[in-house]
Design an enzyme around this catalytic site. Structure first.
Site, PDB file in Angstrom:
ATOM      1  N   ASN A 106     -10.739  -2.721  -6.172  1.00 36.35           N
ATOM      2  CA  ASN A 106      -9.914  -1.823  -6.998  1.00 36.35           C
ATOM      3  C   ASN A 106     -10.506  -1.580  -8.397  1.00 36.35           C
ATOM      4  OD1 ASN A 106      -6.716  -2.940  -5.635  1.00 36.35           O
ATOM      5  ND2 ASN A 106      -7.945  -1.171  -5.073  1.00 36.35           N
TER       6      ASN A 106
ATOM      7  N   ASP B 104       0.839  -1.211   0.000  1.00 37.11           N
ATOM      8  CA  ASP B 104       0.000   0.000   0.000  1.00 37.11           C
ATOM      9  C   ASP B 104       0.865   1.248   0.000  1.00 37.11           C
ATOM     10  OD1 ASP B 104      -2.315   1.474   0.003  1.00 37.11           O
ATOM     11  OD2 ASP B 104      -2.661   1.297   2.159  1.00 37.11           O
TER      12      ASP B 104
HETATM   13  C1  FPP Z   1      -1.838   0.046  -3.377  1.00 38.87           C
HETATM   14  O1  FPP Z   1      -1.412   1.375  -3.366  1.00 38.87           O
HETATM   15  C2  FPP Z   1      -1.275  -0.664  -4.495  1.00 38.87           C
HETATM   16  C3  FPP Z   1      -1.982  -1.245  -5.507  1.00 38.87           C
HETATM   17  C4  FPP Z   1      -3.453  -1.198  -5.578  1.00 38.87           C
HETATM   18  C5  FPP Z   1      -1.338  -1.896  -6.641  1.00 38.87           C
HETATM   19  C6  FPP Z   1      -0.118  -2.679  -6.336  1.00 38.87           C
HETATM   20  C7  FPP Z   1       0.642  -2.800  -7.575  1.00 38.87           C
HETATM   21  C8  FPP Z   1       1.973  -2.785  -7.694  1.00 38.87           C
HETATM   22  C9  FPP Z   1       2.900  -2.753  -6.567  1.00 38.87           C
HETATM   23  C10 FPP Z   1       2.521  -2.756  -9.064  1.00 38.87           C
HETATM   24  C11 FPP Z   1       3.251  -3.917  -9.512  1.00 38.87           C
HETATM   25  C12 FPP Z   1       2.769  -5.197  -9.033  1.00 38.87           C
HETATM   26  C13 FPP Z   1       2.867  -6.321  -9.726  1.00 38.87           C
HETATM   27  C14 FPP Z   1       2.530  -7.579  -9.063  1.00 38.87           C
HETATM   28  C15 FPP Z   1       3.260  -6.348 -11.137  1.00 38.87           C
HETATM   29  P1  FPP Z   1      -2.481   2.518  -3.536  1.00 38.87           P
HETATM   30  O2  FPP Z   1      -2.591   2.841  -4.973  1.00 38.87           O
HETATM   31  O3  FPP Z   1      -3.763   2.126  -2.888  1.00 38.87           O
HETATM   32  O4  FPP Z   1      -1.794   3.689  -2.745  1.00 38.87           O
HETATM   33  P2  FPP Z   1      -2.489   4.839  -1.901  1.00 38.87           P
HETATM   34  O5  FPP Z   1      -3.147   4.181  -0.734  1.00 38.87           O
HETATM   35  O6  FPP Z   1      -1.338   5.693  -1.498  1.00 38.87           O
HETATM   36  O7  FPP Z   1      -3.453   5.543  -2.791  1.00 38.87           O
END
Ligand code: FPP
Length: 248
Positions: free
Chosen positions: A69, A21
């Site tokens: 998501n 996250d």
């Molecule tokens: C959460 O951060 C992250 C995600 C929803 C996506 C995770 C994806 C990756 C790490 C990219 C690569 C992964 C793979 C397996 C290829 P957020 O967007 O919710 O962050 P925030 O809470 O700060 O908005």
């Protein structure tokens, strides 16, 4: 002595699960678009997978995309799906070199056809590796998974293959998408949020929870080592009392 050397290899968690996250906040802090955070999150995926495999952890499960998501803006979803395919293509040689087997859980049918096809191929191409299983939770949510397990079990009861008295915790576990994976001993969440967000609700009944303020794109091997060292200081009682554990 480095952090990695301080880890007691005889008390490693067999399975670590991670709620990655903070990608969006990491990018916004730099005045960049959220997708920039996801792109930089790939390095943290690489570091944590390598570190876990090097230590001897057998299962690493990463929450990459939840069923919730799908409610995000379309451009962000498209960017994440594209990144998934790109990362898989780019990382297969490293996964094979490190003998890491790729696996995926979730409603994979709901992914764009090219993403799910590439994912299936990568799972096949790495299926002979046995050092560590890296599971990506994609279009996954625990309630979705439990709902499906209940439907499967209900169907077996309805068709007479099972009796209601046959339903127990083991049967439920065997009907989850994680049926071939042991429950995680350690669950890590980055970015300073203290939530489980519909991830492995059944499987984490006795997991140790570790929260860190580090945003996912900044997560490095040392951060994984710190989480494991913290885990190794915990007393895991499973409902018993300390004295009983000492006698065992
Ligand atoms: C959460 O951060 C992250 C995600 C929803 C996506 C995770 C994806 C990756 C790490 C990219 C690569 C992964 C793979 C397996 C290829 P957020 O967007 O919710 O962050 P925030 O809470 O700060 O908005």
């Amino acid at each position: 002595m480095s952090l990695a050397e301080k880890i007691d290899k005889s008390k490693l968690p067999l399975h670590i699960a991670v709620i990655m996250d903070g990608n969006g906040r990491w990018a916004l802090k730099q005045g960049k678009d959220r997708t920039f955070g996801h792109q930089n999150g790939v390095e943290a995926v690489r570091e944590s997978s390598e570190a876990a495999a090097e230590l001897g952890v057998k299962y690493l499960t990463l929450y990459a995309f939840s069923t919730e998501n799908w409610k995000r803006p379309k451009y962000e979803i498209d960017a994440l799906m594209k990144l998934l395919v790109q990362t898989i293509d780019q990382e297969i040689p490293t996964l094979n070199k490190n003998k890491i087997r790729l696996n995926a859980i979730g409603d994979l049918k709901s992914l764009p056809p090219d993403s799910s096809k590439r994912l299936e191929e990568a799972i096949e191409e790495t299926s002979g590796n046995d050092r560590m299983t890296l599971t990506l939770a994609l279009s996954y949510s625990s309630r979705w998974e439990i709902e499906n397990a209940i439907k499967q079990i209900a169907h077996e009861v309805q068709t007479g293959k099972l009796q209601p008295r046959d339903i127990d915790c083991n049967l439920i576990s065997r009907n989850l998408t994680t049926k071939d994976i042991p429950d995680p001993e350690l669950l890590i969440r980055t970015s300073g949020e203290y939530r489980i967000s519909n991830f492995l609700l059944w499987q984490i009944a006795y997991s140790e929870l570790y929260f860190t303020n580090v945003l996912w794109p900044d997560f490095r091997k040392e951060d994984l080592y710190k989480a494991i060292m913290d885990y190794q200081c915990r007393e895991r009682r499973f409902g018993k009392i300390s004295e009983q554990l000492k006698k065992a």
